[in-house]
Design a protein around this motif. Structure first.
Motif, mmCIF file in Angstrom:
data_model
loop_
_atom_site.group_PDB
_atom_site.id
_atom_site.type_symbol
_atom_site.label_atom_id
_atom_site.label_comp_id
_atom_site.label_asym_id
_atom_site.label_seq_id
_atom_site.Cartn_x
_atom_site.Cartn_y
_atom_site.Cartn_z
ATOM 1 N N LEU A 223 0.857 -1.181 0.000
ATOM 2 C CA LEU A 223 0.000 0.000 0.000
ATOM 3 C C LEU A 223 0.898 1.236 0.000
ATOM 4 C CD1 LEU A 223 -2.845 1.208 0.171
ATOM 5 C CD2 LEU A 223 -2.699 1.016 2.659
ATOM 6 N N VAL A 224 1.050 1.848 -1.162
ATOM 7 C CA VAL A 224 1.991 2.956 -1.302
ATOM 8 C C VAL A 224 1.333 4.308 -1.063
ATOM 9 C CG1 VAL A 224 3.505 1.697 -2.858
ATOM 10 C CG2 VAL A 224 1.601 3.001 -3.807
ATOM 11 N N HIS A 225 0.029 4.421 -1.291
ATOM 12 C CA HIS A 225 -0.629 5.715 -1.133
ATOM 13 C C HIS A 225 -2.130 5.503 -1.000
ATOM 14 C CE1 HIS A 225 -1.121 10.014 -1.292
ATOM 15 N NE2 HIS A 225 -1.922 9.940 -2.352
ATOM 16 N N ASN A 226 -2.788 6.438 -0.319
ATOM 17 C CA ASN A 226 -4.245 6.422 -0.220
ATOM 18 C C ASN A 226 -4.736 7.860 -0.102
ATOM 19 O OD1 ASN A 226 -4.556 6.998 2.913
ATOM 20 N ND2 ASN A 226 -3.051 5.355 2.733
ATOM 21 N N HIS A 227 -5.907 8.115 -0.646
ATOM 22 C CA HIS A 227 -6.467 9.466 -0.593
ATOM 23 C C HIS A 227 -7.982 9.377 -0.746
ATOM 24 C CE1 HIS A 227 -5.913 8.715 -4.928
ATOM 25 N NE2 HIS A 227 -6.980 9.505 -5.092
ATOM 26 N N THR A 228 -8.647 10.478 -0.420
ATOM 27 C CA THR A 228 -10.097 10.585 -0.544
ATOM 28 C C THR A 228 -10.446 11.379 -1.794
ATOM 29 O OG1 THR A 228 -10.131 12.571 0.838
ATOM 30 C CG2 THR A 228 -10.406 10.440 1.950
ATOM 31 N N ALA A 229 -11.649 11.126 -2.300
ATOM 32 C CA ALA A 229 -12.086 11.814 -3.520
ATOM 33 C C ALA A 229 -13.607 11.846 -3.551
ATOM 34 C CB ALA A 229 -11.527 11.122 -4.765
ATOM 35 N N ASP A 230 -14.133 12.606 -4.513
ATOM 36 C CA ASP A 230 -15.577 12.710 -4.724
ATOM 37 C C ASP A 230 -15.950 11.932 -5.979
ATOM 38 O OD1 ASP A 230 -18.065 14.150 -6.029
ATOM 39 O OD2 ASP A 230 -18.101 14.682 -3.911
ATOM 40 N N CYS A 231 -17.005 11.136 -5.892
ATOM 41 C CA CYS A 231 -17.426 10.311 -7.026
ATOM 42 C C CYS A 231 -18.906 10.534 -7.350
ATOM 43 C CB CYS A 231 -17.172 8.836 -6.742
ATOM 44 S SG CYS A 231 -17.951 8.212 -5.222
ATOM 45 N N THR A 232 -19.402 11.754 -7.099
ATOM 46 C CA THR A 232 -20.801 12.070 -7.387
ATOM 47 C C THR A 232 -21.102 11.790 -8.858
ATOM 48 O OG1 THR A 232 -20.832 13.749 -5.659
ATOM 49 C CG2 THR A 232 -22.537 13.874 -7.357
ATOM 50 N N GLN A 233 -22.209 11.098 -9.088
ATOM 51 C CA GLN A 233 -22.535 10.643 -10.435
ATOM 52 C C GLN A 233 -23.934 11.084 -10.815
ATOM 53 O OE1 GLN A 233 -21.599 6.548 -10.972
ATOM 54 N NE2 GLN A 233 -22.157 6.485 -13.130
ATOM 55 N N VAL A 234 -24.117 11.294 -12.111
ATOM 56 C CA VAL A 234 -25.401 11.720 -12.641
ATOM 57 C C VAL A 234 -26.132 10.504 -13.208
ATOM 58 C CG1 VAL A 234 -26.576 13.216 -14.282
ATOM 59 C CG2 VAL A 234 -24.456 13.985 -13.185
ATOM 60 N N TYR A 235 -27.341 10.270 -12.693
ATOM 61 C CA TYR A 235 -28.196 9.207 -13.195
ATOM 62 C C TYR A 235 -29.404 9.827 -13.889
ATOM 63 C CZ TYR A 235 -25.462 6.158 -10.114
ATOM 64 O OH TYR A 235 -24.442 5.478 -9.491
#
Length: 420
Positions: A223-235
């Protein structure tokens, strides 16, 4: 008159004496003991925090204030990553998952003196809660030993904290184009099920959004790196809020170096031993070439055992294919040598017996040799010429094959040096 009073007292005393001493004590004590009074209950109930008018609280509608969408803050603590399966493209994770939101419609308990109050988790059935779910989860296991691993807090500012411990089996889309020099990105996605971004928005905790255990060790990945992100999607039904945690997993090369690359190179080098075996030893050279080719095929199949059958060429496939070609060409080299040798090793047909020279002819030849002084030129047969050509092919192969393999091997490792 006196007789009547005496008889009346005698009957009462005799009735008391007739009782058992223990029964008499109980009867006398019962007259003096007052009935127990019910103490007022001080426990908290769900009705103590809900509005007095139940019609003012709708558990299906998020607590929007001033028309703004409800903000739900997430915090994830990752305690373990394991069971990474390339064949099914899945992995497992043990996490603590915390959700925090503010519900201004609730009431604070009258006797609340601390910063927060522990509430019963079952009360969430009668309260509004975020409808979050794990988008890429194959299965979710809720921990129940030794007690159900979740709790709920109510803070003084009407903030609700819900914490739960889960074991997740998640899907991870992997690309094996440069396997085993690859780095995979596996995600943990949390999305709203029924509320659009007009009603609810997920946000990461501004202070500590993500905590990953530093002692996580994986056998073949790091495990070299980890981060948070936004994955809001349009349905088709609207925008649904989504957050994700991204884990970057780099494959360790040590296992494949000692179990795939080095053994394969040794098999290729072993096939070159035939170049030092005399051309006439056909069984030895053919057996060595075929054995090397079959061993290399088995080695190639072993390197693919843990991977799904993909249609594109992987880096390890390119390396193994080149090695297979080298072993095959070493076998074809002996076919060429054998063709050059031709039929020289077959038994020669019987030659008619030559008539021996007379003594006068032998003397004449000897005298001409002594007078001219010319050396006797040895006669080279076609079989000897063919064998010399075959030996020259072997000598050329002893240099050409190792040199070309070294160049191609060096080119391979230079290309993938940046991924090591």
């Amino acid at each position: 008159m006196f007789l009547f009073i005496f008889l009346l007292l005698y009957d009462r005393i005799s009735a008391d004496i007739a009782l058992c001493p223990l029964d008499f004590y109980h009867e006398q004590f019962a007259e003096r003991v007052e009935p127990e009074r019910e103490e007022p209950t001080t426990g908290l109930t769900i009705h103590d925090i809900l509005p007095e008018d139940p019609k003012k609280y709708d558990k299906m509608r998020p607590p929007k204030k001033d028309g703004q969408p409800t903000k739900v803050y997430f915090h994830v603590t990752v305690m373990g990553l394991d069971s990474i399966d390339e064949g099914s493209m899945t992995y497992a994770a043990d996490i603590f998952f915390a959700q925090t939101w503010k519900d201004h419609r609730l009431r604070l308990p009258e006797n609340m003196t601390s910063e927060y109050r522990l509430l019963e988790v079952d009360w969430l059935k009668n309260m509004w809660r975020p409808d979050s779910f794990f988008k890429n989860a194959k299965s979710v296991t809720f921990q129940t030993m030794t007690i159900p691993n979740h709790y709920m807090w109510l803070y003084k500012d009407k903030t609700i904290l819900y914490m739960v411990k889960l074991t997740l089996r998640l899907s991870c889309a992997m690309n094996f184009m440069i396997y085993p020099h690859d780095t995979q990105e596996c995600k943990l996605q949390m999305e709203s099920l029924s509320h659009t971004t007009d009603d609810m928005i997920f946000q990461w905790d501004p202070d500590v959004p993500l905590v990953v255990d530093e002692n996580i060790e994986l056998p073949q990945l790091a495990l070299v790196h980890n981060h948070t992100a936004d994955c809001t999607q349009v349905y088709s039904t609207g925008n649904f809020t989504c957050l994700e945690v991204v884990f970057e997993l780099k494959r360790r090369l040590g296992y494949y170096l000692f179990h795939t690359y080095i053994p394969t190179c040794l098999i290729v080098i072993m096939s070159w031993v035939s170049f030092w075996i005399k051309p006439e030893a056909a069984p030895a050279r053919v057996t060595l070439g075929v054995t090397s080719l079959l061993t290399l095929s088995t080695q190639h199949a072993k390197s693919q055992a843990s991977l799904p059958p993909v249609s594109y060429l992987k880096a390890v496939d390119a390396f193994m294919s080149v090695c297979t070609i080298f072993v095959f060409m070493a076998l074809m080299e002996y076919c060429l040598v054998n063709i050059v040798l031709g039929d020289s090793d077959l038994p020669k047909p019987p030659q008619p017996a030559k008539k021996p020279d007379s003594i006068f002819d032998m003397a004449a030849k000897e005298n001409s040799f002594l007078l001219t002084g010319a050396p006797k030129i040895p006669v080279v047969t076609p079989a000897q010429r063919a064998r010399n050509r075959a030996i020259n092919i072997d000598r050329f192969s002893r240099i050409f094959f190792p040199l070309l393999f070294t160049v191609l091997n060096g080119t391979y490792w230079i290309m993938f040096a940046e991924y090591i």
